[in-house]
Design a protein around this motif. Structure first.
Motif, PDB file in Angstrom:
ATOM      1  N   ALA A 156       1.312  -5.764  12.836  1.00 41.08           N
ATOM      2  CA  ALA A 156       1.596  -5.652  11.398  1.00 41.08           C
ATOM      3  C   ALA A 156       0.343  -5.287  10.607  1.00 41.08           C
ATOM      4  O   ALA A 156       0.386  -4.420   9.724  1.00 41.08           O
ATOM      5  CB  ALA A 156       2.203  -6.957  10.870  1.00 41.08           C
ATOM      6  N   ILE A 157      -0.790  -5.913  10.919  1.00 40.34           N
ATOM      7  CA  ILE A 157      -2.017  -5.630  10.167  1.00 40.34           C
ATOM      8  C   ILE A 157      -2.538  -4.239  10.507  1.00 40.34           C
ATOM      9  O   ILE A 157      -3.090  -3.537   9.645  1.00 40.34           O
ATOM     10  CB  ILE A 157      -3.087  -6.742  10.376  1.00 40.34           C
ATOM     11  N   THR A 158      -2.338  -3.797  11.744  1.00 39.65           N
ATOM     12  CA  THR A 158      -2.755  -2.446  12.142  1.00 39.65           C
ATOM     13  C   THR A 158      -1.898  -1.397  11.439  1.00 39.65           C
ATOM     14  O   THR A 158      -2.426  -0.416  10.896  1.00 39.65           O
ATOM     15  CB  THR A 158      -2.694  -2.285  13.671  1.00 39.65           C
ATOM     16  N   LYS A 159      -0.577  -1.594  11.425  1.00 41.95           N
ATOM     17  CA  LYS A 159       0.316  -0.662  10.718  1.00 41.95           C
ATOM     18  C   LYS A 159      -0.027  -0.612   9.232  1.00 41.95           C
ATOM     19  O   LYS A 159      -0.065   0.461   8.629  1.00 41.95           O
ATOM     20  CB  LYS A 159       1.781  -1.081  10.894  1.00 41.95           C
ATOM     21  N   ALA A 160      -0.279  -1.760   8.637  1.00 39.58           N
ATOM     22  CA  ALA A 160      -0.628  -1.816   7.211  1.00 39.58           C
ATOM     23  C   ALA A 160      -1.946  -1.099   6.956  1.00 39.58           C
ATOM     24  O   ALA A 160      -2.109  -0.434   5.914  1.00 39.58           O
ATOM     25  CB  ALA A 160      -0.702  -3.267   6.740  1.00 39.58           C
ATOM     26  N   SER A 161      -2.886  -1.194   7.879  1.00 41.21           N
ATOM     27  CA  SER A 161      -4.176  -0.514   7.739  1.00 41.21           C
ATOM     28  C   SER A 161      -4.009   1.000   7.808  1.00 41.21           C
ATOM     29  O   SER A 161      -4.607   1.741   7.010  1.00 41.21           O
ATOM     30  CB  SER A 161      -5.146  -0.987   8.823  1.00 41.21           C
ATOM     31  N   ILE A 162      -3.208   1.469   8.733  1.00 39.75           N
ATOM     32  CA  ILE A 162      -2.934   2.910   8.851  1.00 39.75           C
ATOM     33  C   ILE A 162      -2.278   3.410   7.568  1.00 39.75           C
ATOM     34  O   ILE A 162      -2.667   4.447   7.024  1.00 39.75           O
ATOM     35  CB  ILE A 162      -2.053   3.193  10.090  1.00 39.75           C
TER      36      ILE A 162
END
Length: 146
Positions: A91-97
């Protein structure tokens, strides 16, 4: 988990304290890695924070192209130990992208990944580039998402 995206100037003192405390907990204490976490780059970063019941449980920081690497970048990705295996890293990786796409209008993103996380980042479209290297005593590899 509720995700917030803020630039440095928008962070409250409490949020900044929580970010620095969690980064120290994971990278310095848990990974037994002595390094300079407060590196002068936070002021240029977007801070991606994942909150659960008022507690910071996931975090990453993002940079526009030229502020860290030639490409936009994501770094300091972490999830508090007792919140792992809940999908918060994804979730945090997707939000960062998404934060990079929205705020910097960039699709090309570079990371310096700990080697044991290569498969995790590949699941988000990153591909390894170059050779493995040591960073702060931990094996890393550069990865790029185009």
């Amino acid at each position: 988990m509720e995700i917030e995206v803020k630039n440095f100037g928008e962070l409250s003192t409490k949020e900044l304290y929580d970010v620095l405390q969690l980064r120290s907990e994971v990278f310095v204490v848990e990974q037994d890695c002595v390094y300079q976490d407060i590196d002068g780059k936070d002021e240029r970063a977007l801070h991606i924070m994942g909150w659960e019941d008022g507690n910071l449980v996931a975090y990453a920081r993002c940079f526009k192209a030229g502020d860290y690497f030639d490409e936009a970048a994501i770094g300091r990705v972490l999830v508090r130990e007792n919140y792992r295996k809940l999908g918060y890293g994804h979730a945090i990786t997707k939000a960062s992208i998404e934060a990079i796409k929205t705020n910097y209008k960039a699709d090309k993103i570079k990371i310096s990944a700990q080697v044991y996380l290569v498969i995790f980042y590949e699941s988000h479209g990153f591909k390894t580039i170059g050779d493995r290297y040591m960073e702060d005593g931990i094996p890393h590899i550069a990865m790029l998402r185009v």
